[in-house]
Scaffold this motif. Structure first.
Motif, PDB file in Angstrom:
ATOM      1  N   GLY A  81      12.732   6.215  -1.518  1.00  0.00           N
ATOM      2  CA  GLY A  81      14.095   5.704  -1.586  1.00  0.00           C
ATOM      3  C   GLY A  81      14.096   4.195  -1.609  1.00  0.00           C
ATOM      4  N   GLU A  82      15.308   3.650  -1.624  1.00  0.00           N
ATOM      5  CA  GLU A  82      15.469   2.193  -1.700  1.00  0.00           C
ATOM      6  C   GLU A  82      15.961   1.646  -0.369  1.00  0.00           C
ATOM      7  OE1 GLU A  82      18.010   1.600  -5.040  1.00  0.00           O
ATOM      8  OE2 GLU A  82      16.467   2.306  -6.432  1.00  0.00           O
ATOM      9  N   SER A 116       7.167   0.320   2.644  1.00  0.00           N
ATOM     10  CA  SER A 116       5.948   0.569   3.433  1.00  0.00           C
ATOM     11  C   SER A 116       4.649   0.465   2.645  1.00  0.00           C
ATOM     12  CB  SER A 116       6.049   1.935   4.116  1.00  0.00           C
ATOM     13  OG  SER A 116       6.542   2.908   3.221  1.00  0.00           O
ATOM     14  N   GLY A 117       4.715   0.380   1.313  1.00  0.00           N
ATOM     15  CA  GLY A 117       3.500   0.203   0.508  1.00  0.00           C
ATOM     16  C   GLY A 117       2.453   1.250   0.835  1.00  0.00           C
ATOM     17  N   CYS A 140       7.375  -8.568   4.304  1.00  0.00           N
ATOM     18  CA  CYS A 140       7.427  -9.229   3.004  1.00  0.00           C
ATOM     19  C   CYS A 140       8.146  -8.412   1.945  1.00  0.00           C
ATOM     20  CB  CYS A 140       6.002  -9.485   2.537  1.00  0.00           C
ATOM     21  SG  CYS A 140       5.597 -11.200   2.431  1.00  0.00           S
ATOM     22  N   ASP A 180       9.607   3.771   0.749  1.00  0.00           N
ATOM     23  CA  ASP A 180       9.183   3.015  -0.431  1.00  0.00           C
ATOM     24  C   ASP A 180       9.792   3.664  -1.677  1.00  0.00           C
ATOM     25  OD1 ASP A 180       6.719   0.752  -0.627  1.00  0.00           O
ATOM     26  OD2 ASP A 180       7.310   1.684  -2.530  1.00  0.00           O
TER      27      ASP A 180
HETATM   28  C1  LIG Z   1       4.823  -6.733  -1.039  1.00  0.00           C
HETATM   29  S1  LIG Z   1       4.616  -4.985  -0.913  1.00  0.00           S
HETATM   30  C2  LIG Z   1       4.499  -4.834   0.833  1.00  0.00           C
HETATM   31  C3  LIG Z   1       3.929  -3.538   1.259  1.00  0.00           C
HETATM   32  C4  LIG Z   1       3.691  -3.394   2.757  1.00  0.00           C
HETATM   33  N1  LIG Z   1       4.894  -3.630   3.526  1.00  0.00           N
HETATM   34  C5  LIG Z   1       2.582  -4.307   3.207  1.00  0.00           C
HETATM   35  O1  LIG Z   1       2.776  -5.188   4.038  1.00  0.00           O
HETATM   36  O2  LIG Z   1       1.448  -4.136   2.726  1.00  0.00           O
HETATM   37  C6  LIG Z   1       6.235  -4.439  -1.300  1.00  0.00           C
HETATM   38  C7  LIG Z   1       6.470  -2.926  -1.218  1.00  0.00           C
HETATM   39  O3  LIG Z   1       7.867  -2.718  -1.133  1.00  0.00           O
HETATM   40  C8  LIG Z   1       8.283  -1.758  -2.067  1.00  0.00           C
HETATM   41  N2  LIG Z   1       9.651  -2.139  -2.439  1.00  0.00           N
HETATM   42  C9  LIG Z   1      10.055  -3.284  -3.029  1.00  0.00           C
HETATM   43  N3  LIG Z   1      11.385  -3.305  -3.194  1.00  0.00           N
HETATM   44  C10 LIG Z   1      11.843  -2.136  -2.672  1.00  0.00           C
HETATM   45  C11 LIG Z   1      13.131  -1.552  -2.529  1.00  0.00           C
HETATM   46  N4  LIG Z   1      14.220  -2.203  -2.967  1.00  0.00           N
HETATM   47  N5  LIG Z   1      13.237  -0.335  -1.948  1.00  0.00           N
HETATM   48  C12 LIG Z   1      12.119   0.325  -1.518  1.00  0.00           C
HETATM   49  N6  LIG Z   1      10.876  -0.170  -1.623  1.00  0.00           N
HETATM   50  C13 LIG Z   1      10.723  -1.381  -2.189  1.00  0.00           C
HETATM   51  C14 LIG Z   1       7.276  -1.834  -3.205  1.00  0.00           C
HETATM   52  O4  LIG Z   1       7.222  -0.603  -3.898  1.00  0.00           O
HETATM   53  C15 LIG Z   1       5.997  -2.170  -2.442  1.00  0.00           C
HETATM   54  O5  LIG Z   1       5.314  -1.008  -2.036  1.00  0.00           O
END
Ligand SMILES: C[S@@+](CC[C@H](N)C(=O)[O-])C[C@H]1O[C@@H](n2cnc3c(N)ncnc32)[C@H](O)[C@@H]1O
Length: 222
Positions: A71-72, A22-23, A90, A45
Motif C-alpha cells: 500500500g501507500e 519498509s523496503g 528516509c 511498501d
Molecule cells: C529509500 S527506500 C527506504 C527503505 C527502508 N526504509 C530502508 O531504510 O532501507 C524507500 C522505500 O519506500 C518505498 N516507498 C516510497 N514511496 C512510497 C509510498 N508513497 N508508499 C509506500 N511505499 C513507498 C519504496 O518502494 C522503497 O522501498
C-alpha cells in the motif's frame, strides 16, 4: 542517508510498530525483536519487489510477529487507533503529499502513540534551483520539508510534542563535487547550501485527548 529509526525510537514489549516505506524490511525485523512475541511489527511498501525481498528476509529471520502490507503511505491500510509507534527511514521526503502521510500516520496511531522517523529536512530560505539540485543529490526526488513547515504540518495533523533533532548536517563540501558538475559556482553559493540540509530524527505524539475535545470552556481556548 537518513538515520536509523529503530535505534532512535523507544520501543517496548507488546507494542505494535509500523514502518512506512519498509523496503527490504530490516527495520521491521529489528523492531519485531524489540517488541517481542506479544508485540507486532508491520512494514508498508508500495512495490512488489520490495515486499518480496522483505518477506524473504522475514523467512530467513524466522520471526512470526511480522506482517508486510502492500500500500501507500498516503493511504495506510490499517484501522484507526491501531499502532503504538510509527517509524520510517528516509521515505516521507519522497512523498508528493506529505499532508496526507501525516494525516494518515495520526489516524492509525493510538492516543498517546509516537511518531519517530528519520527524514531529510531543510532549514531556511534558499534559491529554488539550489534546493532542487541538492535534494536531488541527497536522493529526495519529491523534495524535503523545510523545518518550520514540517512542524506546522505535524501540528495541523493533530500531533503535539514535536521535536526535530538533526542527526547529520550536510556541509557545502559534501555537495561541492555534485554541484560543480551541475554548473554551479559552489564557492559563491556556499551560504545557500552550508548547514541548510540535514538528516533528522523527527518525533511527535498523538495526544491522548483530541485537540477539539480538550477545549473545555470560554477561557481555555483563548
Ligand atoms: C529509500 S527506500 C527506504 C527503505 C527502508 N526504509 C530502508 O531504510 O532501507 C524507500 C522505500 O519506500 C518505498 N516507498 C516510497 N514511496 C512510497 C509510498 N508513497 N508508499 C509506500 N511505499 C513507498 C519504496 O518502494 C522503497 O522501498
Amino acid at each position: 542517508m537518513c538515520g536509523n529509526p529503530t535505534a532512535l525510537a523507544d520501543l517496548h514489549a507488546g507494542e505494535t510498530v509500523l514502518d512506512l516505506g519498509s523496503g527490504g524490511g530490516i527495520d521491521v525485523l529489528l523492531s519485531a525483536r524489540r517488541v517481542g512475541p506479544t508485540g507486532k511489527a508491520y512494514g508498508l511498501d508500495m512495490t512488489d519487489e520490495m515486499l518480496a525481498l522483505a518477506n524473504a528476509n522475514k523467512q530467513k529471520a524466522g520471526v512470526t510477529n511480522v506482517e508486510f502490507l502492500k500500500g501507500e503511505i498516503e493511504k495506510i491500510p490499517l484501522p484507526d487507533n491501531s499502532v503504538d509507534v510509527i517509524i520510517s527511514n528516509c521515505v516521507i521526503n519522497l512523498s508528493a503529499d506529505k499532508d496526507a502521510v501525516l494525516r494518515e500516520a495520526f489516524r492509525v496511531l493510538k492516543p498517546g502513540g509516537r511518531f519517530a522517523v528519520s527524514d531529510v529536512v531543510t532549514r531556511g530560505e534558499m534559491l529554488p534551483e539550489i534546493r532542487k539540485s541538492v535534494l536531488l543529490w541527497v536522493g529526495c526526488i519529491a523534495g524535503a520539508l523545510e523545518e518550520s513547515d514540517y512542524r506546522s504540518k505535524l501540528s495541523a495533523a493533530g500531533f503535539s510534542g514535536i521535536e526535530i533533532e538533526p542527526t547529520r548536517i550536510y556541509r557545502v563540501e559534501d555537495a561541492r563535487e555534485f554541484l560543480s558538475g551541475q554548473g554551479f559556482d559552489v564557492s559563491a553559493l556556499a551560504q545557500q547550501v552550508d548547514g541548510k540540509f540535514f538528516s533528522a530524527f523527527v518525533r511527535a505524539v498523538k495526544p491522548t485527548v483530541a485537540k477539539e475535545a480538550s477545549c473545555c470552556g470560554p477561557t481555555c481556548c483563548n
